[in-house]
Design an enzyme around this catalytic site. Structure first.
Site, PDB file in Angstrom:
ATOM      1  N   LYS A 133       0.837  -1.201   0.000  1.00  0.00           N
ATOM      2  CA  LYS A 133       0.000   0.000   0.000  1.00  0.00           C
ATOM      3  C   LYS A 133       0.875   1.256   0.000  1.00  0.00           C
ATOM      4  O   LYS A 133       0.647   2.204  -0.763  1.00  0.00           O
ATOM      5  CB  LYS A 133      -0.896  -0.018   1.246  1.00  0.00           C
ATOM      6  CG  LYS A 133      -2.007   1.006   1.206  1.00  0.00           C
ATOM      7  CD  LYS A 133      -2.682   1.141   2.544  1.00  0.00           C
ATOM      8  CE  LYS A 133      -3.695   0.067   2.828  1.00  0.00           C
ATOM      9  NZ  LYS A 133      -4.300   0.198   4.161  1.00  0.00           N
ATOM     10  N   PHE A 139     -15.734  12.634  10.354  1.00  0.00           N
ATOM     11  CA  PHE A 139     -17.105  12.414   9.880  1.00  0.00           C
ATOM     12  C   PHE A 139     -17.197  12.291   8.362  1.00  0.00           C
ATOM     13  O   PHE A 139     -18.275  12.441   7.795  1.00  0.00           O
ATOM     14  CB  PHE A 139     -18.008  13.567  10.356  1.00  0.00           C
ATOM     15  CG  PHE A 139     -17.991  13.754  11.844  1.00  0.00           C
ATOM     16  CD1 PHE A 139     -18.762  12.929  12.659  1.00  0.00           C
ATOM     17  CD2 PHE A 139     -17.193  14.717  12.441  1.00  0.00           C
ATOM     18  CE1 PHE A 139     -18.736  13.081  14.041  1.00  0.00           C
ATOM     19  CE2 PHE A 139     -17.162  14.873  13.824  1.00  0.00           C
ATOM     20  CZ  PHE A 139     -17.942  14.050  14.626  1.00  0.00           C
ATOM     21  N   ASN A 148     -23.437   8.520  13.870  1.00  0.00           N
ATOM     22  CA  ASN A 148     -23.697   7.380  12.978  1.00  0.00           C
ATOM     23  C   ASN A 148     -24.951   6.614  13.399  1.00  0.00           C
ATOM     24  O   ASN A 148     -25.692   6.110  12.548  1.00  0.00           O
ATOM     25  CB  ASN A 148     -22.475   6.446  12.918  1.00  0.00           C
ATOM     26  CG  ASN A 148     -21.470   6.926  11.871  1.00  0.00           C
ATOM     27  OD1 ASN A 148     -21.683   7.943  11.213  1.00  0.00           O
ATOM     28  ND2 ASN A 148     -20.381   6.195  11.713  1.00  0.00           N
ATOM     29  N   PHE A 174     -31.135  11.721   4.177  1.00  0.00           N
ATOM     30  CA  PHE A 174     -31.061  10.387   4.794  1.00  0.00           C
ATOM     31  C   PHE A 174     -32.437   9.786   5.031  1.00  0.00           C
ATOM     32  O   PHE A 174     -32.654   9.045   5.988  1.00  0.00           O
ATOM     33  CB  PHE A 174     -30.222  10.413   6.075  1.00  0.00           C
ATOM     34  CG  PHE A 174     -28.804   9.975   5.793  1.00  0.00           C
ATOM     35  CD1 PHE A 174     -27.981  10.745   4.991  1.00  0.00           C
ATOM     36  CD2 PHE A 174     -28.320   8.770   6.270  1.00  0.00           C
ATOM     37  CE1 PHE A 174     -26.699  10.326   4.671  1.00  0.00           C
ATOM     38  CE2 PHE A 174     -27.035   8.342   5.962  1.00  0.00           C
ATOM     39  CZ  PHE A 174     -26.224   9.121   5.168  1.00  0.00           C
ATOM     40  N   ALA A 181     -35.643   5.653   1.233  1.00  0.00           N
ATOM     41  CA  ALA A 181     -36.001   4.273   1.566  1.00  0.00           C
ATOM     42  C   ALA A 181     -35.409   3.343   0.515  1.00  0.00           C
ATOM     43  O   ALA A 181     -35.131   3.748  -0.603  1.00  0.00           O
ATOM     44  CB  ALA A 181     -37.518   4.133   1.587  1.00  0.00           C
ATOM     45  N   GLY A 182     -35.218   2.092   0.887  1.00  0.00           N
ATOM     46  CA  GLY A 182     -34.685   1.130  -0.072  1.00  0.00           C
ATOM     47  C   GLY A 182     -34.033  -0.034   0.644  1.00  0.00           C
ATOM     48  O   GLY A 182     -34.474  -0.469   1.710  1.00  0.00           O
ATOM     49  N   CYS A 224     -18.931   1.333   8.141  1.00  0.00           N
ATOM     50  CA  CYS A 224     -19.107   2.232   9.292  1.00  0.00           C
ATOM     51  C   CYS A 224     -20.435   2.049  10.017  1.00  0.00           C
ATOM     52  O   CYS A 224     -20.467   1.582  11.144  1.00  0.00           O
ATOM     53  CB  CYS A 224     -18.958   3.677   8.845  1.00  0.00           C
ATOM     54  SG  CYS A 224     -17.367   3.975   8.069  1.00  0.00           S
TER      55      CYS A 224
END
Ligand code: UGA
Length: 432
Positions: A35, A148, A207, A248, A251-252, A259
């Site tokens: 990495k 955040f 969260n 936010f 729907a789904g 996270c």
């Protein structure tokens, strides 16, 4: 200022490049040599819009470099950001703090007296207080500064955050961090100065709230399904109330990723240890509502195939947990793909960015290089990650390649009228 960033995953690589953008000299450190070699060459080992160019610019200017030695970081700088991951422990809800403990454990052996160590990882409340004494013993000071950023908006969220939260016991250390962030703070964004436990809790509370909003609207979707109501219209209508807001409330298929799912579970585990499990027991419901949406999507696919998926061909559009990301951790799309396969379907998956990761982790699924090829001869098409590419698919083009015109929109972004007009049998979660 000179500073180091320990852990160059999603958060660390973005943070390191963003700090270089602010004018600092930055050393990014990671234990993963491959990495580090890629980052040092200005390449980003994951997909994040704009990050590769942004990082390469600062590597080329010399402001940002990468290495594998924490000892070198200790010599190079007196400000260190710890950005390592805290995944869910295997078979448990709790967070795995192995990397956080290792990073701080090594850092304290190498930092100079007076150094400032900043924790950015998402940790169970109480972690900072536990780490602080070892940091103090090294003559250094600890600050907790949760992050955040959202995947897909990582640079934007780092350079123009909604707020900065700083948990500190030591005034001087707090000022050092404020100095590092001075150009961001100068834009007038809110800075919340607080103690360690509050800073740690802000992150998991945020969260948890976001997960709750998503599961709330998905719970309403379940009720809509039983009543013939339309959850997208319901979300728009309640979202007009500024106290509720319209963000936010999509729907789904629900939330996934590295996270939200693991953070609400780690929060429940920590609350249990603290004897306040009742206070956050609702998060269990949030998690369950979220998982039920995946099962419901499989049910819809099965209903469209006359009650059985055995021997049917299923096209899955989307593998990433959300668009603009190649992250497949806890991906609802792949979960649904696997569940339909387990019920006997032949599944073909396409995703604009996450194919490599999906193939590595789920080698039993079949993959197609384009959306149209994934849909060839399909009995049902499942739209599970809302990439813009899928929104612009033509119902007529798709109709020409599928076996049956059945589509489930798991993200409620396709236009039902348009698909139905082209002769498709169209179903969406929470919609008539
Ligand atoms: C989330 C938070 O939004 C960040 O603020 C936080 O810093 C980050 O976790 C973290 O802890 O590191 P992220 O995981 O990148 O960010 O993804 P989100 O944009 O929050 O989306 C999470 C999931 O919720 C996705 O699967 C998305 O498809 C889903 N979602 C989101 C919905 O189902 N409905 C919505 O209305 C919104």
């Amino acid at each position: 200022m000179k500073l180091s960033v320990i852990g160059t995953g999603y958060l660390g690589a973005t943070h390191a490049a963003a700090m270089a953008e602010l004018g600092h000299e930055v050393l990014g450190v990671d234990i993963d040599e491959t990495k580090v070699a890629r980052l040092a060459a200005g390449q980003v080992p994951f997909y994040e819009p704009g990050l590769a160019e942004f990082l390469a610019k600062h590597v080329a200017s010399g402001a940002l470099r990468f290495g594998t030695s924490v000892a070198e970081a200790g010599e190079f700088a007196d400000l260190h950001f710890v950005c390592v991951g805290t995944p869910q422990k295997a078979g448990e809800y709790a967070a795995d703090l192995t990397y956080v403990n290792a990073a701080f454990g090594t850092l304290v052996q190498h930092v100079r007296p007076g150094a400032v160590l900043v924790g950015k990882s998402t940790v169970p409340v109480g972690t900072a207080a536990r780490l602080a004494s070892a940091v103090r013993d090294a003559g250094a000071a600890l600050v907790w500064n949760p992050e955040f950023l959202r995947e897909g908006f990582a640079i934007e969220d780092t350079l123009r955050p909604d707020r900065i939260v700083i948990g500190a016991e030591d005034e001087t250390a707090r000022r050092v961090l404020e100095e590092a962030y001075a150009p961001i703070i100068a834009t007038g964004i809110p800075v919340v100065l607080t103690d360690f436990p509050t800073a740690e809790l802000v992150k998991v509370a945020a969260n948890s709230f976001l997960a709750t909003k998503i599961s709330f609207i998905n719970a309403m979707a379940e009720v809509c399904e039983a009543t013939g109501a339309d959850v997208t219209q319901l979300a728009t209508a309640i979202g007009h109330d500024s106290r509720i807001g319209n963000k936010f409330l999509r729907a789904g298929l629900g939330f996934g990723g590295g996270c939200l799912p693991k953070d609400i579970r780690a929060f429940m585990a920590r609350a249990g240890e603290l004897g306040v499990d009742q206070a956050v027991s609702f998060l269990k419901n949030i998690d369950e509502i979220n998982m039920r949406r995946r099962a419901r999507t499989v049910d819809l696919a099965r209903e469209m195939c006359d009650g059985s998926l055995a021997g049917r061909r299923v096209a899955v559009l989307g593998a990433a947990f959300k668009p603009e990301s190649d992250d497949i951790r806890d991906s609802p799309a792949l979960d649904v793909a696997l569940a339909t396969q387990l019920q006997g379907a032949a599944v073909r998956v396409y995703d604009p960015q996450a194919m490599g990761n999906a193939k590595d982790s789920y080698p039993t699924l079949a993959y197609s290089p384009t959306a149209l090829e994934a849909c060839a001869d399909a009995d049902v098409v499942l739209h599970l990650t809302e990439w813009s590419e899928f929104r612009s698919l033509s119902p007529d083009d798709l109709a020409a390649v599928v076996r049956e015109r059945n589509i489930v929109d798991g993200r409620s972004v396709l236009d039902p009228a348009m698909w139905r007009a082209a002769g498709w049998h169209f179903r969406a979660l929470g919609r008539p």
